[in-house]
Motif scaffolding. Structure first.
Motif, PDB file in Angstrom:
ATOM      1  N   LYS A   1       0.842  -1.181   0.000  1.00  0.00           N
ATOM      2  CA  LYS A   1       0.000   0.000   0.000  1.00  0.00           C
ATOM      3  C   LYS A   1       0.880   1.235   0.000  1.00  0.00           C
ATOM      4  O   LYS A   1       1.900   1.276   0.664  1.00  0.00           O
ATOM      5  N   GLN A   2       0.453   2.218  -0.723  1.00  0.00           N
ATOM      6  CA  GLN A   2       1.244   3.435  -0.861  1.00  0.00           C
ATOM      7  C   GLN A   2       0.310   4.635  -0.896  1.00  0.00           C
ATOM      8  O   GLN A   2      -0.685   4.627  -1.605  1.00  0.00           O
ATOM      9  N   GLN A   3       0.625   5.657  -0.114  1.00  0.00           N
ATOM     10  CA  GLN A   3      -0.181   6.858  -0.126  1.00  0.00           C
ATOM     11  C   GLN A   3       0.440   7.887  -1.065  1.00  0.00           C
ATOM     12  O   GLN A   3       1.647   7.951  -1.222  1.00  0.00           O
TER      13      GLN A   3
ATOM     14  N   ILE B   1       0.441   8.097  -4.304  1.00  0.00           N
ATOM     15  CA  ILE B   1       1.266   7.433  -5.320  1.00  0.00           C
ATOM     16  C   ILE B   1       1.131   8.131  -6.665  1.00  0.00           C
ATOM     17  O   ILE B   1       0.120   8.749  -6.967  1.00  0.00           O
ATOM     18  N   THR B   2       2.172   8.011  -7.482  1.00  0.00           N
ATOM     19  CA  THR B   2       2.152   8.559  -8.831  1.00  0.00           C
ATOM     20  C   THR B   2       1.460   7.566  -9.762  1.00  0.00           C
ATOM     21  O   THR B   2       1.171   6.427  -9.376  1.00  0.00           O
ATOM     22  N   HIS B   3       1.234   8.006 -10.986  1.00  0.00           N
ATOM     23  CA  HIS B   3       0.603   7.120 -11.970  1.00  0.00           C
ATOM     24  C   HIS B   3       1.480   5.898 -12.241  1.00  0.00           C
ATOM     25  O   HIS B   3       0.981   4.769 -12.359  1.00  0.00           O
TER      26      HIS B   3
ATOM     27  N   GLN C   1       3.651   4.498 -10.202  1.00  0.00           N
ATOM     28  CA  GLN C   1       3.580   3.589  -9.049  1.00  0.00           C
ATOM     29  C   GLN C   1       2.258   2.833  -9.022  1.00  0.00           C
ATOM     30  O   GLN C   1       2.201   1.675  -8.617  1.00  0.00           O
ATOM     31  N   GLU C   2       1.195   3.495  -9.462  1.00  0.00           N
ATOM     32  CA  GLU C   2      -0.107   2.818  -9.511  1.00  0.00           C
ATOM     33  C   GLU C   2      -0.079   1.655 -10.484  1.00  0.00           C
ATOM     34  O   GLU C   2      -0.621   0.574 -10.202  1.00  0.00           O
TER      35      GLU C   2
ATOM     36  N   LEU D   1       1.758  -1.195  -8.835  1.00  0.00           N
ATOM     37  CA  LEU D   1       0.880  -1.866  -7.868  1.00  0.00           C
ATOM     38  C   LEU D   1      -0.102  -2.793  -8.566  1.00  0.00           C
ATOM     39  O   LEU D   1      -0.354  -3.921  -8.111  1.00  0.00           O
ATOM     40  N   GLN D   2      -0.665  -2.337  -9.681  1.00  0.00           N
ATOM     41  CA  GLN D   2      -1.612  -3.160 -10.422  1.00  0.00           C
ATOM     42  C   GLN D   2      -0.944  -4.415 -10.961  1.00  0.00           C
ATOM     43  O   GLN D   2      -1.536  -5.503 -10.958  1.00  0.00           O
TER      44      GLN D   2
END
Length: 366
Positions: free
Chosen positions: A3-5, A7-9, A11-12, A15-16
């Motif tokens: 989990k990351q608060q 986050i940049t595009h 990083q998203e 994560l996906q």
């Protein structure tokens, strides 16, 4: 899943990719990439990084850390649109006042440039009245009602002053006060006043008229009993008779199209639209006059783009020493006009007409 608060595009997407792999072990990097909308190498690299380190963040980078976070960047972009923030220093002061973040003007400038912004002065355009806007829309609708290839059989004529010395603001460059360039410029630059006709198939030769340095009109003003200082109606008729009509006939005849139907289009300068000249066009141009040009509408004419192109080309050549060299260079530039430029100009007239209708007659740019 990590989990990351804030986050940049990028990083998203990472994560996906990790999330997809955790819930679909059989999926390949290619399939995950198609699912989340990125390439296989991106997925493979970050899956490997997460497997080895359990992390998807960028590695620490060398250099000074970025001062402005995403929230500060958004505020700076917003402040740049405010009428009171006309400089980078103004934006920096506004940001410090609102967020307590102290930034230099240079930092703000770099950030704005990185976001694709430029510091530009307001573009000055003709001030159009309601009556002029209605005339522009009427002209555009009339032009669109003509057959599809109508502009290809039209020759547009116009004039321009080309100056021996560039009169605009000199280009800036980085230097010290001691090495700053000095440009000598006369108070009044020698000029060449030239007429030209352009069509889809080519351009006429240049016709230098009164207004060109040391070229005196052969016609006399009956009031002052002296030669006209500008282009007289009689001289403009001569330009038609001796230049535009024979060269227009030759232009369309050589092209093998519209030789017996080509039309003339001119603007509504007083010397152009006199009853005598309009009757002369009707009698001597095979297709007559195309349409009455709306007032205050240089943006609708493609020849304005061509004049600008020629001006740029002219000043890229060696500097002219006198008016005769200027004339020679202008004809040299005229002969180098690419056919594709003319084709695009005339085939783009339909889009210009549609645009002015869309804007209810407002200025459309060039």
């Amino acid at each position: 899943m990590v989990k990351q608060q804030h986050i940049t595009h990028a990083q998203e997407l990472r994560l996906q990719a990790v999330h997809c792999k955790q819930h679909n072990q059989s999926w390949s990097a290619s399939k995950i990439g198609k699912h989340i909308g990125c390439n296989r190498m991106f997925v493979s690299r970050w899956l490997t990084r997460h497997q080895q380190t359990g992390d998807i963040n960028d590695k620490p980078r060398s250099g000074r850390p970025q001062i402005a976070d995403a929230a500060a960047e958004n505020y700076i972009l917003m402040a740049a649109q405010l009428p009171e923030c006309t400089s980078a220093a103004d934006i920096a002061a506004k940001t410090q006042q609102a967020l307590g973040l102290k930034l230099s003007g240079s930092t703000v400038t770099r950030l704005l440039k990185r976001k694709g912004l430029q510091h530009l002065t307001a573009k000055v355009v003709p001030m159009l009245t309601v009556k002029q806007k209605l005339a522009r829309v009427k002209f555009a609708k009339a032009a669109l009602r003509r057959e599809r290839c109508s502009w290809r059989r039209v020759m547009i004529t116009d004039s321009k002053y080309f100056r021996l010395h560039a009169m605009g603001k000199p280009a800036g460059r980085w230097c010290t006060p001691a090495t700053r360039e000095v440009v000598a410029r006369p108070k009044h630059s020698v000029a060449a006043h030239v007429y030209m006709g352009v069509a889809f198939h080519g351009a006429t030769s240049l016709k230098f008229v009164t207004g060109t340095h040391k070229q005196v009109s052969k016609y006399t003003d009956p009031k002052s009993k002296r030669p006209y200082r500008g282009l007289a109606q009689q001289e403009y008729t001569d330009v038609f008779h001796d230049h535009f009509i024979p060269e227009g006939n030759k232009l369309f005849k050589n092209a093998g199209q519209w030789a017996d139907k080509w039309q003339m289009q001119q603007d509504n300068a007083p010397a152009h639209k006199t009853p005598t000249n309009m009757a002369y066009i009707a009698a001597n141009v095979p297709g007559g006059h195309f349409l009455a040009w709306p007032p205050n509408s240089p943006d609708l004419s493609p020849i304005e783009n061509l004049w600008s192109w020629m001006d740029i080309k002219l000043h890229k050549l060696d500097k002219c020493k006198n008016i005769e060299e200027l004339k020679e260079r202008l004809e040299q530039v005229r002969q180098s006009i690419p056919a594709t430029l003319l084709h695009n100009m005339f085939d783009g007239m339909k889009a210009r007409m549609e645009r002015v209708i869309e804007l209810n007659g407002d200025y459309i740019g060039k």
